[in-house]
Motif scaffolding. Structure first.
Motif: not given
Length: 111
Positions: A66-93
């Motif tokens: 989990a930490t490795g995935v998180r670190d890779a996402l930070i490095e790629a500058e990927w951001q998760l939308p706020p949880i309350a606004e997440l469209d679970w039907a279209r959740a990304e990888w």
């Protein structure tokens, strides 16, 4: 670092992930067969990647993943939308993969 300390730190990491993302994702999956299936597929991939598809990964391995995935996402500058606004039907990888880690942690008794 003593094994007990490593396990405690790993559980803390997984608890933080569950609080931040996992609870909402698993609740959404309980209401959606498609989302549940996607999370199950990601969980199987994580189990396979960590080398023990039958018993599941150790708490330290799972938290490290989990930490490795998180670190890779930070490095790629990927951001998760706020949880309350997440469209679970279209959740990304990345979202699905991290929720799958939470599902594994719960099913193996780490949370």
């Amino acid at each position: 670092m003593a094994e007990a300390t490593r396990q405690t730190a790993a559980r803390a990491t997984l608890n933080g992930l569950m609080t931040w993302l996992g609870e909402a994702g698993l609740q959404a999956a309980a209401a959606s067969a498609g989302l549940r299936a996607a999370i199950d597929q990601h969980a199987a991939a994580v189990r396979d990647a960590l080398g023990d598809p039958e018993r599941g990964p150790s708490v330290v391995a799972l938290a490290g993943y989990a930490t490795g995935v998180r670190d890779a996402l930070i490095e790629a500058e990927w951001q998760l939308p706020p949880i309350a606004e997440l469209d679970w039907a279209r959740a990304e990888w990345p979202t699905l993969r991290l929720v799958a880690v939470c599902a594994l942690a719960r099913s193996t008794g780490y949370l």
